[in-house]
Design a protein around this motif. Structure first.
Motif, PDB file in Angstrom:
ATOM      1  N   TYR A 111       0.673  -1.111   0.058  1.00  0.00           N
ATOM      2  CA  TYR A 111       0.098   0.048  -0.085  1.00  0.00           C
ATOM      3  C   TYR A 111       0.714   1.298   0.021  1.00  0.00           C
ATOM      4  O   TYR A 111       1.914   1.311   0.630  1.00  0.00           O
ATOM      5  CB  TYR A 111      -1.022  -0.121   1.235  1.00  0.00           C
ATOM      6  CG  TYR A 111      -2.168  -1.090   1.471  1.00  0.00           C
ATOM      7  CD1 TYR A 111      -3.096  -1.020   1.123  1.00  0.00           C
ATOM      8  CD2 TYR A 111      -1.617  -2.295   2.335  1.00  0.00           C
ATOM      9  CE1 TYR A 111      -4.207  -1.844   1.036  1.00  0.00           C
ATOM     10  CE2 TYR A 111      -2.649  -3.259   2.298  1.00  0.00           C
ATOM     11  CZ  TYR A 111      -3.619  -3.016   1.574  1.00  0.00           C
ATOM     12  OH  TYR A 111      -4.706  -4.128   1.992  1.00  0.00           O
ATOM     13  N   THR A 112       0.438   2.396  -0.700  1.00  0.00           N
ATOM     14  CA  THR A 112       1.038   3.656  -0.651  1.00  0.00           C
ATOM     15  C   THR A 112       0.073   4.426   0.307  1.00  0.00           C
ATOM     16  O   THR A 112      -0.929   3.880   0.854  1.00  0.00           O
ATOM     17  CB  THR A 112       1.064   4.263  -1.956  1.00  0.00           C
ATOM     18  OG1 THR A 112      -0.228   4.454  -2.494  1.00  0.00           O
ATOM     19  CG2 THR A 112       1.773   3.462  -3.076  1.00  0.00           C
ATOM     20  N   VAL A 113       0.748   5.506   0.776  1.00  0.00           N
ATOM     21  CA  VAL A 113       0.177   6.541   1.806  1.00  0.00           C
ATOM     22  C   VAL A 113      -1.205   6.766   0.915  1.00  0.00           C
ATOM     23  O   VAL A 113      -2.111   6.918   1.646  1.00  0.00           O
ATOM     24  CB  VAL A 113       1.034   7.736   1.777  1.00  0.00           C
ATOM     25  CG1 VAL A 113       0.084   8.967   2.473  1.00  0.00           C
ATOM     26  CG2 VAL A 113       2.166   7.391   2.683  1.00  0.00           C
ATOM     27  N   GLN A 114      -1.179   7.096  -0.212  1.00  0.00           N
ATOM     28  CA  GLN A 114      -2.318   7.540  -1.224  1.00  0.00           C
ATOM     29  C   GLN A 114      -3.530   6.240  -1.199  1.00  0.00           C
ATOM     30  O   GLN A 114      -4.431   6.680  -1.318  1.00  0.00           O
ATOM     31  CB  GLN A 114      -2.204   8.059  -2.410  1.00  0.00           C
ATOM     32  CG  GLN A 114      -3.349   8.737  -3.327  1.00  0.00           C
ATOM     33  CD  GLN A 114      -3.946   9.885  -2.696  1.00  0.00           C
ATOM     34  OE1 GLN A 114      -2.879  10.778  -2.203  1.00  0.00           O
ATOM     35  NE2 GLN A 114      -5.006   9.956  -2.139  1.00  0.00           N
ATOM     36  N   ASP A 115      -2.840   5.191  -1.346  1.00  0.00           N
ATOM     37  CA  ASP A 115      -3.744   4.124  -1.093  1.00  0.00           C
ATOM     38  C   ASP A 115      -4.689   3.940   0.061  1.00  0.00           C
ATOM     39  O   ASP A 115      -5.996   3.933   0.140  1.00  0.00           O
ATOM     40  CB  ASP A 115      -3.089   2.881  -1.450  1.00  0.00           C
ATOM     41  CG  ASP A 115      -2.438   2.572  -2.609  1.00  0.00           C
ATOM     42  OD1 ASP A 115      -3.005   2.783  -3.685  1.00  0.00           O
ATOM     43  OD2 ASP A 115      -1.636   1.651  -2.788  1.00  0.00           O
ATOM     44  N   ILE A 116      -3.790   4.229   1.277  1.00  0.00           N
ATOM     45  CA  ILE A 116      -4.591   4.176   2.416  1.00  0.00           C
ATOM     46  C   ILE A 116      -5.638   5.411   2.483  1.00  0.00           C
ATOM     47  O   ILE A 116      -6.692   5.116   2.984  1.00  0.00           O
ATOM     48  CB  ILE A 116      -3.617   4.275   3.586  1.00  0.00           C
ATOM     49  CG1 ILE A 116      -2.523   3.359   3.406  1.00  0.00           C
ATOM     50  CG2 ILE A 116      -4.294   4.367   4.774  1.00  0.00           C
ATOM     51  CD1 ILE A 116      -3.169   1.968   3.779  1.00  0.00           C
ATOM     52  N   ILE A 117      -4.989   6.567   2.120  1.00  0.00           N
ATOM     53  CA  ILE A 117      -6.094   7.535   2.202  1.00  0.00           C
ATOM     54  C   ILE A 117      -7.480   7.500   1.260  1.00  0.00           C
ATOM     55  O   ILE A 117      -8.467   7.573   1.859  1.00  0.00           O
ATOM     56  CB  ILE A 117      -5.422   9.141   1.686  1.00  0.00           C
ATOM     57  CG1 ILE A 117      -4.273   9.452   2.710  1.00  0.00           C
ATOM     58  CG2 ILE A 117      -6.280   9.978   1.364  1.00  0.00           C
ATOM     59  CD1 ILE A 117      -3.503  10.703   2.129  1.00  0.00           C
ATOM     60  N   ASP A 118      -7.266   6.873   0.271  1.00  0.00           N
ATOM     61  CA  ASP A 118      -8.222   6.671  -0.699  1.00  0.00           C
ATOM     62  C   ASP A 118      -9.404   5.356  -0.046  1.00  0.00           C
ATOM     63  O   ASP A 118     -10.463   5.714  -0.050  1.00  0.00           O
ATOM     64  CB  ASP A 118      -7.809   5.910  -2.212  1.00  0.00           C
ATOM     65  CG  ASP A 118      -7.171   7.027  -2.814  1.00  0.00           C
ATOM     66  OD1 ASP A 118      -7.285   8.310  -2.606  1.00  0.00           O
ATOM     67  OD2 ASP A 118      -6.285   6.735  -3.659  1.00  0.00           O
ATOM     68  N   SER A 130       3.816  15.730   6.060  1.00  0.00           N
ATOM     69  CA  SER A 130       5.271  15.367   5.772  1.00  0.00           C
ATOM     70  C   SER A 130       5.211  13.992   4.714  1.00  0.00           C
ATOM     71  O   SER A 130       4.117  13.406   4.798  1.00  0.00           O
ATOM     72  CB  SER A 130       6.034  15.198   7.008  1.00  0.00           C
ATOM     73  OG  SER A 130       5.668  13.867   7.525  1.00  0.00           O
ATOM     74  N   GLY A 131       6.414  13.720   4.225  1.00  0.00           N
ATOM     75  CA  GLY A 131       6.436  12.426   3.317  1.00  0.00           C
ATOM     76  C   GLY A 131       5.399  12.721   2.156  1.00  0.00           C
ATOM     77  O   GLY A 131       5.070  13.968   1.712  1.00  0.00           O
ATOM     78  N   SER A 132       5.453  11.564   1.513  1.00  0.00           N
ATOM     79  CA  SER A 132       4.788  11.760  -0.065  1.00  0.00           C
ATOM     80  C   SER A 132       3.821  10.781  -0.164  1.00  0.00           C
ATOM     81  O   SER A 132       3.592   9.770   0.579  1.00  0.00           O
ATOM     82  CB  SER A 132       5.922  11.688  -1.114  1.00  0.00           C
ATOM     83  OG  SER A 132       6.197  10.082  -0.773  1.00  0.00           O
ATOM     84  N   ALA A 133       2.683  11.060  -0.955  1.00  0.00           N
ATOM     85  CA  ALA A 133       1.374  10.223  -1.409  1.00  0.00           C
ATOM     86  C   ALA A 133       2.005   8.843  -2.145  1.00  0.00           C
ATOM     87  O   ALA A 133       1.436   7.922  -1.805  1.00  0.00           O
ATOM     88  CB  ALA A 133       0.731  10.895  -2.222  1.00  0.00           C
ATOM     89  N   GLY A 134       3.248   8.797  -2.611  1.00  0.00           N
ATOM     90  CA  GLY A 134       3.569   7.717  -3.319  1.00  0.00           C
ATOM     91  C   GLY A 134       4.382   6.707  -2.541  1.00  0.00           C
ATOM     92  O   GLY A 134       4.791   5.656  -3.179  1.00  0.00           O
ATOM     93  N   GLN A 135       4.787   7.030  -1.403  1.00  0.00           N
ATOM     94  CA  GLN A 135       5.732   6.115  -0.588  1.00  0.00           C
ATOM     95  C   GLN A 135       4.958   5.084  -0.112  1.00  0.00           C
ATOM     96  O   GLN A 135       3.832   4.914   0.353  1.00  0.00           O
ATOM     97  CB  GLN A 135       6.418   6.829   0.543  1.00  0.00           C
ATOM     98  CG  GLN A 135       5.442   7.113   1.771  1.00  0.00           C
ATOM     99  CD  GLN A 135       6.230   8.071   2.753  1.00  0.00           C
ATOM    100  OE1 GLN A 135       6.605   9.147   2.684  1.00  0.00           O
ATOM    101  NE2 GLN A 135       6.797   7.412   4.059  1.00  0.00           N
ATOM    102  N   GLN A 136       5.813   3.830  -0.144  1.00  0.00           N
ATOM    103  CA  GLN A 136       5.061   2.488   0.461  1.00  0.00           C
ATOM    104  C   GLN A 136       4.873   2.438   1.948  1.00  0.00           C
ATOM    105  O   GLN A 136       5.955   3.176   2.687  1.00  0.00           O
ATOM    106  CB  GLN A 136       6.086   1.382  -0.070  1.00  0.00           C
ATOM    107  CG  GLN A 136       5.461   0.096   0.332  1.00  0.00           C
ATOM    108  CD  GLN A 136       6.302  -1.152  -0.144  1.00  0.00           C
ATOM    109  OE1 GLN A 136       7.097  -0.960  -1.400  1.00  0.00           O
ATOM    110  NE2 GLN A 136       6.401  -2.273   0.650  1.00  0.00           N
ATOM    111  N   VAL A 137       3.864   1.987   2.315  1.00  0.00           N
ATOM    112  CA  VAL A 137       3.566   2.056   3.849  1.00  0.00           C
ATOM    113  C   VAL A 137       4.266   0.456   4.615  1.00  0.00           C
ATOM    114  O   VAL A 137       3.712  -0.632   3.977  1.00  0.00           O
ATOM    115  CB  VAL A 137       2.188   2.186   4.149  1.00  0.00           C
ATOM    116  CG1 VAL A 137       1.769   2.223   5.768  1.00  0.00           C
ATOM    117  CG2 VAL A 137       1.727   3.564   3.812  1.00  0.00           C
TER     118      VAL A 137
END
Length: 303
Positions: A44-51, A71-78
């Motif tokens: 999962y990326t950060v954006q995946d979790i947000i979505d 902080s961080g980026s939407a594309g980073q792996q969680v």
């Protein structure tokens, strides 16, 4: 030419056997479920979790919200998720120790509502905190407006659940109609169930209370006073107050014969159970990831 045909025939036989074997495996109880759900256990990326979160928030995404990445980026792996009230330095350190890298926090990271790092120019503490987050590769997403918009309100319901009062909750209602109890007993119950060492109270400890308005966090004086004027509860329980607003209103109201008492729990400790409940709410939606709560705690000591 004959040799090529033999090779092609061999490949066809091999593929046929492979498909038959796969079909046989899928017919075995449990195997088909594992295969069909395999895509759920993914990175999962950060954006995946947000979505995933926003799928269950009415009206999301909002055009204007404070719920943005700090902080961080939407594309980073969680690698792991931590929920908390305030992403304090100690919460960040514990998150890094657990090898998690995504903090979902209810309140600001940089000491003002919009998380504007220039709110106070050249703020050394802000700069050090930004460097700490960057060093550990930790993304922070604020989850305030959306969690309050969830039905039921994620913070309010989490507090009710931890206090054992969820059976008194009526959707859309602020008032909790409860069995009568002395104000001092209600205060003691909240301290015990929510883990709060000290609270502030205006009212008679022996006063019987059955009509309770519970508003954790900082709803603001206007809303707090309006609730009392409209509902006339036996007790108003809040996270924090502007002392020159709600507290003085309650003091004068009681001096003139009103019966509403006031209990001030503290901002962080009054909303923390809502971020704790977020773990139970979110964990089933992200299989394969660990979601844990790290309380930011009460910043004050009492003397």
């Amino acid at each position: 030419m004959h040799h090529f045909a033999e090779k092609a025939s061999g490949r066809r036989n091999f593929l046929s056997l492979l498909l038959k074997t796969a079909g046989a495996l899928l017919s075995v109880p449990g195997i088909s479920l594992a295969v069909s759900n395999a895509h759920r256990y993914r990175d999962y990326t950060v954006q995946d979790i947000i979505d995933i979160v926003l799928e269950e928030i009415p009206g999301a995404p909002f055009k204007e919200t404070v719920d943005t990445l700090k902080s961080g980026s939407a594309g980073q792996q969680v690698t792991g998720i931590v929920t908390t009230m305030f992403p304090t330095v100690s919460v960040i350190a514990e998150t890094a120790r657990r090898r998690a890298n995504f903090i979902i926090a209810h309140e600001p990271t940089f000491y003002n509502h919009l998380d504007d790092p220039q709110w106070v120019a050249n703020n050394q503490v802000v700069q050090q905190k930004q460097a700490l987050l960057q060093r550990h590769g930790i993304a922070v997403w604020r989850f305030h407006d959306y969690w309050h918009t969830h039905r039921p309100d994620g913070i309010g319901y989490g507090v009710l659940k931890k206090a054992g009062w969820e059976q008194y909750y009526q959707p859309g209602e602020r008032m909790l109609q409860m069995p009568p109890a002395a104000l001092k007993d209600i205060v003691a119950h909240l301290q015990r169930s929510l883990g709060i060492a000290h609270v502030r109270v205006i009212g008679d400890p022996a006063q019987q209370c059955a009509r309770i308005v519970l508003v954790p966090g900082a709803a603001g004086g206007k809303m707090q006073v309006s609730m009392v004027e409209q509902a006339h509860p036996d007790v108003l329980i809040v996270g924090e107050v502007h002392e020159w607003e709600t507290a003085e209103y309650i003091r004068d109201a009681r001096a003139m014969g009103a019966k509403t008492a006031l209990v001030v729990l503290g901002h962080a400790v009054s909303e923390e159970p809502g971020m704790e409940w977020l773990v139970d709410w979110l964990q089933p939606k992200v299989p394969g990831l660990t979601v844990a709560h790290i309380p930011s705690g009460d910043p004050f000591t009492w003397h």
